[in-house]
Enzyme design. Structure first.
Site, PDB file in Angstrom:
ATOM      1  CG  ASP A   1       0.150   4.736   6.265  1.00  0.00           C
ATOM      2  OD1 ASP A   1      -0.362   3.641   6.545  1.00  0.00           O
ATOM      3  OD2 ASP A   1       1.351   4.870   5.935  1.00  0.00           O
TER       4      ASP A   1
ATOM      5  CE  LYS B   1       4.172  -2.928   8.671  1.00  0.00           C
ATOM      6  NZ  LYS B   1       4.155  -1.602   8.139  1.00  0.00           N
TER       7      LYS B   1
ATOM      8  CD1 TRP C   1       6.397   4.101   8.807  1.00  0.00           C
ATOM      9  CD2 TRP C   1       6.649   3.961   6.585  1.00  0.00           C
ATOM     10  NE1 TRP C   1       7.057   2.928   8.518  1.00  0.00           N
ATOM     11  CE2 TRP C   1       7.222   2.813   7.183  1.00  0.00           C
ATOM     12  CE3 TRP C   1       6.694   4.085   5.190  1.00  0.00           C
ATOM     13  CZ2 TRP C   1       7.834   1.797   6.431  1.00  0.00           C
ATOM     14  CZ3 TRP C   1       7.308   3.074   4.445  1.00  0.00           C
ATOM     15  CH2 TRP C   1       7.865   1.955   5.066  1.00  0.00           C
TER      16      TRP C   1
HETATM   17  C1  LIG Z   1       4.803  -0.848   7.009  1.00  0.00           C
HETATM   18  C2  LIG Z   1       4.322   0.507   6.712  1.00  0.00           C
HETATM   19  C3  LIG Z   1       4.317   1.028   5.417  1.00  0.00           C
HETATM   20  C4  LIG Z   1       4.886   0.280   4.229  1.00  0.00           C
HETATM   21  O1  LIG Z   1       4.065  -0.714   3.781  1.00  0.00           O
HETATM   22  P1  LIG Z   1       4.402  -1.493   2.443  1.00  0.00           P
HETATM   23  O2  LIG Z   1       3.529  -2.704   2.548  1.00  0.00           O
HETATM   24  O3  LIG Z   1       5.851  -1.820   2.422  1.00  0.00           O
HETATM   25  O4  LIG Z   1       3.998  -0.651   1.302  1.00  0.00           O
HETATM   26  C5  LIG Z   1       3.802   2.294   5.229  1.00  0.00           C
HETATM   27  N1  LIG Z   1       3.305   3.011   6.246  1.00  0.00           N
HETATM   28  C6  LIG Z   1       3.310   2.541   7.500  1.00  0.00           C
HETATM   29  C7  LIG Z   1       2.766   3.376   8.608  1.00  0.00           C
HETATM   30  C8  LIG Z   1       3.816   1.278   7.776  1.00  0.00           C
HETATM   31  O5  LIG Z   1       3.832   0.803   9.034  1.00  0.00           O
END
Ligand SMILES: *Cc1c(COP(=O)(O)O)cnc(C)c1O
Length: 360
Positions: free
Chosen positions: A172, A196, A102
């Site tokens: 993030d 999540k 990520w």
């Molecule tokens: C799930 C996830 C993403 C992607 O999220 P989207 O909703 O598909 O844009 C990005 N970073 C992390 C750490 C994630 O767990």
């Protein structure tokens, strides 16, 4: 009706009481004769839902008053571009710490908008550990330092907060926001998709320190300009109203359970059960360095990859789904977010023991 134990990395399981309440309120929210989906985002009903969601999130994470909370669209992958468009212009360059798939993606996307320096990377070690802070080659002139607090695919999580001094820390937090107490004041900006730990996909939460607003590159789409959205209470465009409503119900639910301290204890207890068993077993392996293991996503491999399919089949037969690991890592991954119960993890460990006894 049978509910499964859903170990999906995302969109992930939601608390059952939240889903029940949403079902009850589906056709008629609080006597309005409307579903939340049918409300004007500018009407007093939705404005109240939105304000309460924000207030509850502020309370849960103890967000200081000099931070804005935005409910946006575009997901964390959208933020990979939106963050640099809004922040990199201050100095033209930014530092990225790459600890997995990520954050690697974030660094790659940001390159379109300025100079990106990868100041530390765990790639050589196959993303099984977070590079030691004293090895980060931080640039004091960077507009910000970007990290991913929990790498959802590799199962690598920060259990400390990098002290980046005057350079704002951007995180993030898609896969661990709301799972533990954090000190928001140590960050310049936090973002995360809801799907999540917080709600359904479709809403992205951005928590941003006010002094970072107002530096957007001229190419920034107005709908993705943090300053514009902050001034419009996230309603410059139509926000993802239903997703915000469900996130709001999740915030209320988490508050009733005891807030961040209670969630952290719950998540630590679940993860310990699984990691302790993995440590004791010679049949299953987790590759991640001990201090960096994620409380949210637990990857593990079986002794023989030929057993992966039978393992998944047996799990499915016992009502446990979505355990297949990411294709880049292989093996299994158990995602055990807030809404995963202790019973779910106990059932998984019991099944893993049974499978090991049969095939070990
Ligand atoms: C799930 C996830 C993403 C992607 O999220 P989207 O909703 O598909 O844009 C990005 N970073 C992390 C750490 C994630 O767990």
């Amino acid at each position: 009706m049978t509910r499964v134990f859903n170990f999906s990395p995302g969109p992930a399981n939601l608390p059952e009481p939240v889903l029940r309440q949403a079902a009850e309120e589906m056709l008629d929210w609080h006597g309005t004769g409307m579903s939340v989906m049918e409300m004007s985002h500018r009407g007093k009903e939705f404005i109240a839902i939105h304000a309460e969601a924000e207030a509850d999130l502020r309370e849960l994470l103890a967000i200081p008053p000099n931070y804005k909370v935005l409910f946006m669209q575009g997901g964390a992958i959208g933020e990979n571009a939106i963050v640099p468009m809004n922040l990199i212009g201050r100095t033209g360059r930014a530092d990225y710490v790459v600890t997995g798939d990520w954050s690697k993606k974030s660094a790659k996307e940001a390159k379109t908008y300025g100079q990106v320096n990868v100041v530390a990377s765990g790639e050589e070690g196959k993303f099984t550990a977070i590079p030691a802070f004293n090895e980060w080659k931080l640039d004091p002139g960077a507009a910000y330092v970007h990290i991913c607090s929990n790498e959802t695919i590799g199962g690598v999580q920060y259990h400390w907060t990098p002290a980046t001094g005057d350079v704002p820390l951007v995180a993030d937090m898609s896969s661990d926001i709301l799972s533990r107490a954090i000190d928001v004041s140590k960050y310049g900006l936090i973002y995360g998709g809801a799907q999540k730990n917080m709600g359904p996909s479709g809403v992205t939460v951005v928590i941003v320190r006010e002094d970072l607003l107002g530096h957007a590159l001229p190419i920034t789409p107005t709908a993705f300009n943090y300053k514009t959205q902050a001034e419009a209470d996230s309603m410059y465009n139509t926000p993802p109203t239903y997703a915000i409503y469900i996130a709001g119900l999740v915030y209320k639910h988490v508050k009733a359970l005891g807030g961040m301290k209670a969630m952290e204890a719950h998540n630590k207890a679940k993860a310990a059960l699984l990691y302790d068993y993995l440590a004791a077993s010679s049949f299953y392996t987790n590759p991640v360095a001990l201090p960096d293991r994620s409380l949210m996503n637990v990857p593990f491999t079986l002794k023989d990859a030929a057993l992966d399919e039978p393992f998944l089949k047996g799990a499915q037969a016992r009502g446990m789904i979505q355990l297949k690991g990411h294709r880049s890592v292989g093996g299994m991954r158990a995602s055990i977010y807030n809404a995963m119960s202790m019973e779910g993890v106990q059932a998984l460990v019991a099944y893993m023991k049974e499978f090991e006894a049969q095939h070990g």
